[in-house]
Design a protein around this motif. Structure first.
Motif, PDB file in Angstrom:
ATOM      1  N   ASN A  38     -45.142   6.833  84.510  1.00  0.00           N
ATOM      2  CA  ASN A  38     -45.357   7.941  85.449  1.00  0.00           C
ATOM      3  C   ASN A  38     -44.045   8.541  85.920  1.00  0.00           C
ATOM      4  O   ASN A  38     -43.923   9.756  86.052  1.00  0.00           O
ATOM      5  N   GLN A  42     -42.827  12.376  85.797  1.00  0.00           N
ATOM      6  CA  GLN A  42     -42.441  13.078  87.028  1.00  0.00           C
ATOM      7  C   GLN A  42     -41.007  13.595  86.991  1.00  0.00           C
ATOM      8  O   GLN A  42     -40.694  14.623  87.559  1.00  0.00           O
ATOM      9  N   ARG A 289     -46.407   9.552  94.561  1.00  0.00           N
ATOM     10  CA  ARG A 289     -45.532  10.704  94.342  1.00  0.00           C
ATOM     11  C   ARG A 289     -44.620  10.972  95.540  1.00  0.00           C
ATOM     12  O   ARG A 289     -44.348  12.105  95.904  1.00  0.00           O
TER      13      ARG A 289
END
Ligand code: SF4
Length: 376
Positions: A38, A42, A289
């Protein structure tokens, strides 16, 4: 041109001298692998989309993972970037992880270079360092990796610690020369604060490191490896037949790289960033996030000093034309002025517009670099 670095923050046990970020618990392994993937998605735009020349798995101990886990991460890079057909794809490995099945497994991945943490071929040294492997495993794993067809191998050795006599140091180097390992990284033992080694020295359990011993063994190393046709291309690195490490060379030449994983650093030419050094927090923040890195814009002073530090340590030296192009004539002249005392003492040479360390200068590389720095 750019590189990708994956930090795998797990180790079987803590080496007494180590201050890298790792955990000896594999509790969050699956979550961490997902977070790495991830983070890659990102943060992929941190470096401009360009061809990837090097993918490097460092740590920690990446060899603790299953080969299929490593391949999944390599596949993610292919998904978002062009990877050069001759890209160097390296994996740091510990001898005790390189058992037959594991090596066979890596043969089915895109890994094409192993960086093996040998450190010494003597059990008493490995025990003193608290390494997880034995001398027998150190020996056997090199053979096993070579027999499996991996030709591009580098091994790490450490010198300058109390147990290492000149005779043992010579035997360690000779063993790797006999194995015909084409690249060696050799580091003087350093005592980092908050390590077990620092504590042992403080309480008198082990003797402090001796600078004189380290200097002698560094000279012994250079002599031996040059006699055996290795090129001393960076202070701690030696290569035969042009087996220069792509990953390290890119770093020294200021090529951008994206570092993925807890504690990993990244550089894109104008800024530097570094991730938090905590596995659980990293996993949580990537999942939510939230920001899990710090970033600093590099000033002209930072870029100049970094350029001096990294290029001075290499056989290519500091190219004064590059300094002029990147920073201007004033800075080139400043550098030449600061270099004068070292040129006079023959610690540096100046040929073809390039400043290079002499044999004497190599013993003082970090000091000389710091004397050439710009001070704000
Ligand atoms: S294996 Fe490497 S990263 Fe792990 S503790 Fe030892 S030196 Fe540190």
């Amino acid at each position: 041109m750019a590189g990708i670095y994956f930090h795998i923050p797990f180790c079987k046990q803590a080496c007494h001298y180590c201050d890298f970020h790792f955990s000896t618990s594999l509790k969050y392994k699956e979550e961490l692998l997902l977070a790495l993937k991830n983070e890659f998605i990102q943060r992929k735009n941190y470096i401009e989309s360009s061809t990837i020349e090097s993918i490097y798995f460092g740590g920690g101990s990446p060899s603790i993972l299953k080969p299929s886990d490593i391949q999944t991460l390599i596949d993610s890079v292919h998904q978002f970037f062009d990877v050069a057909s001759d890209a160097e794809i390296s994996l740091e490995a510990n001898p005790d992880d390189l058992y037959s099945e594991k090596v066979k497994g890596f043969k089915n991945t895109d890994i094409n270079r192993f960086s093996i943490g040998i450190q010494s071929f003597f059990d008493e040294d490995l025990k003193w360092m608290n390494r997880a492997h034995t001398s027998q495993e150190a020996d056997a794993c090199i053979k096993r990796v070579q027999d499996a067809g991996f030709e591009n191998i580098t091994c790490d050795l450490i010198y300058g610690f109390p147990l290492l006599t000149e005779d043992k140091w010579a035997q360690n180097i000779d063993t790797l020369v006999e194995f015909d390992v084409p690249h060696l990284s050799c580091y003087g033992m350093t005592v980092e604060p908050k390590t077990a080694l620092a504590k042992f020295i403080k309480v008198g359990k082990t003797a402090p490191m001796s600078e004189t011993q380290a200097a002698k063994q560094f000279i012994q190393l250079i002599k031996k490896l040059e006699e055996n046709h290795y090129t001393h291309y960076e202070i701690s690195n030696f290569a035969k037949n042009n087996h220069f490490a792509q990953h390290n060379t890119n770093y020294w030449k200021g090529v951008p790289y994206l570092g993925i994983g807890p504690s990993a650093h990244s550089f894109n030419g104008s800024s530097r960033s570094w991730n938090i050094s905590n596995n659980a927090l990293y996993i949580k923040k990537v999942g939510n996030r939230e920001k899990y890195w710090e970033e600093e814009q590099l000033s002209l002073y930072d870029r100049f000093n970094e350029n001096i530090m990294t290029s001075l340590r290499t056989m290519w030296g500091i190219d004064l034309n590059t300094i002029k192009t990147k920073f201007g004539e004033t800075y080139k002249n400043y550098l030449l002025k600061e270099a004068q005392p070292f040129l006079a003492k023959k610690h540096l040479t100046s040929k073809k517009n390039t400043l290079k360390l002499t044999s004497k200068g190599k013993l003082l590389a970090d000091y000389i670099a710091s004397e050439l720095f710009l001070i704000e």
